[in-house]
Write a protein that holds these residues in place. Structure first.
Motif, PDB file in Angstrom:
ATOM      1  N   ARG B  14     -28.930 -10.499 -55.552  1.00 52.76           N
ATOM      2  CA  ARG B  14     -30.231 -10.711 -56.172  1.00 52.76           C
ATOM      3  C   ARG B  14     -31.295 -10.972 -55.106  1.00 52.76           C
ATOM      4  O   ARG B  14     -31.000 -11.501 -54.024  1.00 52.76           O
ATOM      5  CB  ARG B  14     -30.168 -11.882 -57.132  1.00 52.76           C
ATOM      6  CG  ARG B  14     -29.284 -11.609 -58.335  1.00 52.76           C
ATOM      7  CD  ARG B  14     -29.531 -12.638 -59.434  1.00 52.76           C
ATOM      8  NE  ARG B  14     -28.678 -12.405 -60.588  1.00 52.76           N
ATOM      9  CZ  ARG B  14     -28.979 -11.561 -61.560  1.00 52.76           C
ATOM     10  NH1 ARG B  14     -30.089 -10.852 -61.513  1.00 52.76           N
ATOM     11  NH2 ARG B  14     -28.158 -11.405 -62.580  1.00 52.76           N
ATOM     12  N   THR B  15     -32.501 -10.640 -55.434  1.00 52.79           N
ATOM     13  CA  THR B  15     -33.641 -10.912 -54.563  1.00 52.79           C
ATOM     14  C   THR B  15     -33.668 -12.388 -54.181  1.00 52.79           C
ATOM     15  O   THR B  15     -33.490 -13.258 -55.039  1.00 52.79           O
ATOM     16  CB  THR B  15     -34.951 -10.538 -55.272  1.00 52.79           C
ATOM     17  OG1 THR B  15     -34.911  -9.156 -55.620  1.00 52.79           O
ATOM     18  CG2 THR B  15     -36.150 -10.779 -54.364  1.00 52.79           C
ATOM     19  N   GLY B  16     -33.857 -12.645 -52.883  1.00 49.89           N
ATOM     20  CA  GLY B  16     -33.928 -14.013 -52.400  1.00 49.89           C
ATOM     21  C   GLY B  16     -32.610 -14.595 -51.933  1.00 49.89           C
ATOM     22  O   GLY B  16     -32.602 -15.642 -51.257  1.00 49.89           O
ATOM     23  N   GLU B  17     -31.497 -13.950 -52.252  1.00 48.96           N
ATOM     24  CA  GLU B  17     -30.185 -14.454 -51.819  1.00 48.96           C
ATOM     25  C   GLU B  17     -30.011 -14.228 -50.323  1.00 48.96           C
ATOM     26  O   GLU B  17     -30.567 -13.291 -49.740  1.00 48.96           O
ATOM     27  CB  GLU B  17     -29.062 -13.714 -52.547  1.00 48.96           C
ATOM     28  CG  GLU B  17     -28.748 -14.242 -53.926  1.00 48.96           C
ATOM     29  CD  GLU B  17     -27.433 -13.678 -54.461  1.00 48.96           C
ATOM     30  OE1 GLU B  17     -27.475 -12.705 -55.224  1.00 48.96           O
ATOM     31  OE2 GLU B  17     -26.376 -14.209 -54.071  1.00 48.96           O
ATOM     32  N   GLN B  85     -34.427  -3.717 -49.053  1.00 47.05           N
ATOM     33  CA  GLN B  85     -33.239  -3.732 -48.187  1.00 47.05           C
ATOM     34  C   GLN B  85     -32.029  -3.092 -48.883  1.00 47.05           C
ATOM     35  O   GLN B  85     -30.926  -3.087 -48.321  1.00 47.05           O
ATOM     36  CB  GLN B  85     -32.918  -5.160 -47.739  1.00 47.05           C
ATOM     37  CG  GLN B  85     -33.989  -5.708 -46.793  1.00 47.05           C
ATOM     38  CD  GLN B  85     -33.730  -7.132 -46.375  1.00 47.05           C
ATOM     39  OE1 GLN B  85     -33.496  -8.010 -47.211  1.00 47.05           O
ATOM     40  NE2 GLN B  85     -33.793  -7.381 -45.069  1.00 47.05           N
ATOM     41  N   THR B  86     -32.246  -2.568 -50.064  1.00 47.62           N
ATOM     42  CA  THR B  86     -31.214  -1.765 -50.713  1.00 47.62           C
ATOM     43  C   THR B  86     -30.967  -0.529 -49.854  1.00 47.62           C
ATOM     44  O   THR B  86     -31.893   0.233 -49.572  1.00 47.62           O
ATOM     45  CB  THR B  86     -31.653  -1.354 -52.126  1.00 47.62           C
ATOM     46  OG1 THR B  86     -31.684  -2.508 -52.958  1.00 47.62           O
ATOM     47  CG2 THR B  86     -30.701  -0.326 -52.719  1.00 47.62           C
ATOM     48  N   SER B  87     -29.719  -0.370 -49.416  1.00 47.69           N
ATOM     49  CA  SER B  87     -29.438   0.706 -48.460  1.00 47.69           C
ATOM     50  C   SER B  87     -27.941   0.775 -48.201  1.00 47.69           C
ATOM     51  O   SER B  87     -27.168  -0.073 -48.651  1.00 47.69           O
ATOM     52  CB  SER B  87     -30.163   0.427 -47.141  1.00 47.69           C
ATOM     53  OG  SER B  87     -30.047   1.524 -46.247  1.00 47.69           O
ATOM     54  N   THR B 117     -26.939  -3.152 -52.837  1.00 54.06           N
ATOM     55  CA  THR B 117     -28.008  -3.038 -53.831  1.00 54.06           C
ATOM     56  C   THR B 117     -28.588  -4.425 -54.055  1.00 54.06           C
ATOM     57  O   THR B 117     -27.847  -5.371 -54.350  1.00 54.06           O
ATOM     58  CB  THR B 117     -27.485  -2.480 -55.160  1.00 54.06           C
ATOM     59  OG1 THR B 117     -26.893  -1.188 -54.925  1.00 54.06           O
ATOM     60  CG2 THR B 117     -28.609  -2.335 -56.171  1.00 54.06           C
ATOM     61  N   VAL B 118     -29.902  -4.542 -53.910  1.00 51.77           N
ATOM     62  CA  VAL B 118     -30.593  -5.808 -54.145  1.00 51.77           C
ATOM     63  C   VAL B 118     -31.439  -5.640 -55.405  1.00 51.77           C
ATOM     64  O   VAL B 118     -32.301  -4.752 -55.468  1.00 51.77           O
ATOM     65  CB  VAL B 118     -31.473  -6.214 -52.950  1.00 51.77           C
ATOM     66  CG1 VAL B 118     -32.128  -7.577 -53.218  1.00 51.77           C
ATOM     67  CG2 VAL B 118     -30.646  -6.279 -51.675  1.00 51.77           C
TER      68      VAL B 118
END
Lengths: 110, 119
Positions: B14-17, B85-87, B117-118
């Motif tokens: 998740r975003t922010g993790e 940063q999903t990549s 995946t974020v």
């Protein structure tokens, strides 16, 4: 910074055909490598070739450093040659960077 | 045979993790690399390490840090994951402790990749 362009972006060939992949670079380079990424994502080195010609089985590569290009030749293509071919360059003397081209996607039909 | 392993093939965060991607090589290689691969962009170098506790920034280090406490292990850290940063993240190693400007002289051995995946 240096630009690296690969052509063609995509190539579909019948098994047994020959192919030529090209890598152009916009400035002189110290080092150049060719890589293959198979359809499952695994990357391997093919050639370290900053200049001259090398051969490894059905694959060969030529770099003409003065004219700023490198060619990868694949003869008698097999389905296992499918995947994406990348070239990567280093300028060394000017820049501490490894720059990859965007790749040529090769699909060999059985 | 050289083996480069990465801790996960697929990861969803998740975003922010805070995210840790681990890479281990078993051939006593000096150099280790972290790349990201995005469609249409090829591979881009994030960080490079030529020795334990030694690192150099690559082309796109922003938002990432690395750790190399042992020779065989090179970790990529996303301090606060973001959707951009999903990549696909690829780790590689090469035998000699060459500086980055000479690292392409050496054969690089790549891991299988981690698709992050974020959301």
């Amino acid at each position: 910074g240096i630009q690296v362009e690969q052509s063609p972006p995509d190539l579909i060939l019948q098994e047994g055909a020959n192919s030529t992949l090209r890598c152009n670079f916009s400035d002189s380079v110290n080092n150049l490598q060719w890589f293959h990424q198979n359809p499952w994502g695994q990357l391997i080195n093919l050639f370290y070739i900053p200049s001259g010609t090398k051969q490894n089985g059905r694959l060969s590569a030529t770099t003409v450093a003065t004219e700023r290009y490198s060619l990868l030749y694949i003869s008698s293509s097999q389905t296992t040659d499918s995947g994406v071919y990348f070239c990567a360059v280093e300028q060394g003397w000017r820049d501490d960077k490894i720059i990859f081209g965007k790749g040529t996607r090769l699909h060999i039909l059985p | 045979d050289v083996k480069v392993t990465q801790s996960s093939r697929y990861l969803v965060k998740r975003t922010g993790e805070k995210v840790f991607l681990e890479c281990v090589q078993d051939m006593d290689h000096e150099n280790m690399f972290w790349y990201r691969q995005d469609p249409g962009l090829g591979l881009r170098l994030i960080y490079f390490s030529y020795d334990v506790k030694m690192k150099e920034k690559g082309d796109i280090p922003e938002g990432y840090s690395v750790s190399r406490e042992k020779k065989e292990r090179f970790s990529l850290i996303l301090e606060s994951a973001s959707t951009n940063q999903t990549s696909m993240y690829l780790c590689a190693s090469s035998p000699t402790g060459a500086a980055l400007r000479e690292s392409l002289r050496d054969e690089q051995y790549f891991g299988p990749g981690t698709r992050l995946t974020v959301t």
